[in-house]
Scaffold this motif. Structure first.
Motif: not given
Length: 187
Positions: A152-172
């Motif tokens: 039940r999240h509104d957004s998730l953190f996106v990782t690439d090679n162990g680093h936070l690089v973005g967010l993906v939102r539920f709306s997307d």
């Protein structure tokens, strides 16, 4: 359903979000949230989520109004939360009584608001992303969808090679579902 689409295809890079330092005070956090929300509502900003960075400029979390309210009562962060009962609790009073019993929470956090605004820092009340809040940039949108629904999240953190690089939102992700139904299912 959306197996060919990857999280990276719909994520928003961290550079597109307003930021605040984890060393900022409670008062600065409230002001930043207000400023960022106003900029978003006026169309001057594309994002209203405020990311938090550490001294090395690495993203360590996101700041929300709920976090700010939690900052009024530092005991909330120390409280062992049993989500199996909290989501099904019959009343607010039951949850508060159990929380106060477990952590001896302040009875009047608003009474010390001015002191909190000066003394408490964002890092004192920020919730760090857990494994449940993370997806990899190369994960399928199906993986993100499962995490959204189950957590039940509104957004998730996106990782690439162990680093936070973005967010993906539920709306997307939801927008991708709509497009798939319209363009592929032809309904």
């Amino acid at each position: 359903m959306m197996e060919k689409n990857k999280v990276r295809d719909v994520m928003v890079p961290v550079a597109d979000f307003p930021r605040i330092s984890d060393e900022a005070t409670f008062s600065e956090a409230v002001q930043a949230l207000e400023k960022n929300f106003d900029a978003y509502m006026s169309g001057q900003a594309k994002q209203r989520i405020t990311l938090v960075h550490d001294a090395r400029n690495r993203i360590v979390g996101k700041l929300t109004p709920v976090d700010v309210v939690r900052g009024l009562e530092p005991g909330y962060g120390k409280m062992p939360v049993d989500t199996s009962y909290s989501s099904f609790a019959a009343t607010y009073q039951y949850v508060m009584e159990k929380a106060q019993e477990q952590t001896m929470l302040w009875s009047k956090p608003l009474d010390d608001l001015c002191k909190t605004a000066q003394d408490v820092k964002v890092k004192d009340f920020l919730r760090n992303p857990t494994e449940a809040h993370l997806v990899k940039a190369d994960d399928s949108l199906n993986e993100a969808l499962h995490r959204f629904v189950l957590g039940r999240h509104d957004s998730l953190f996106v990782t690439d090679n162990g680093h936070l690089v973005g967010l993906v939102r539920f709306s997307d992700v939801y927008r991708e579902i709509q497009q798939h139904i319209k363009n592929v299912c032809k309904i």
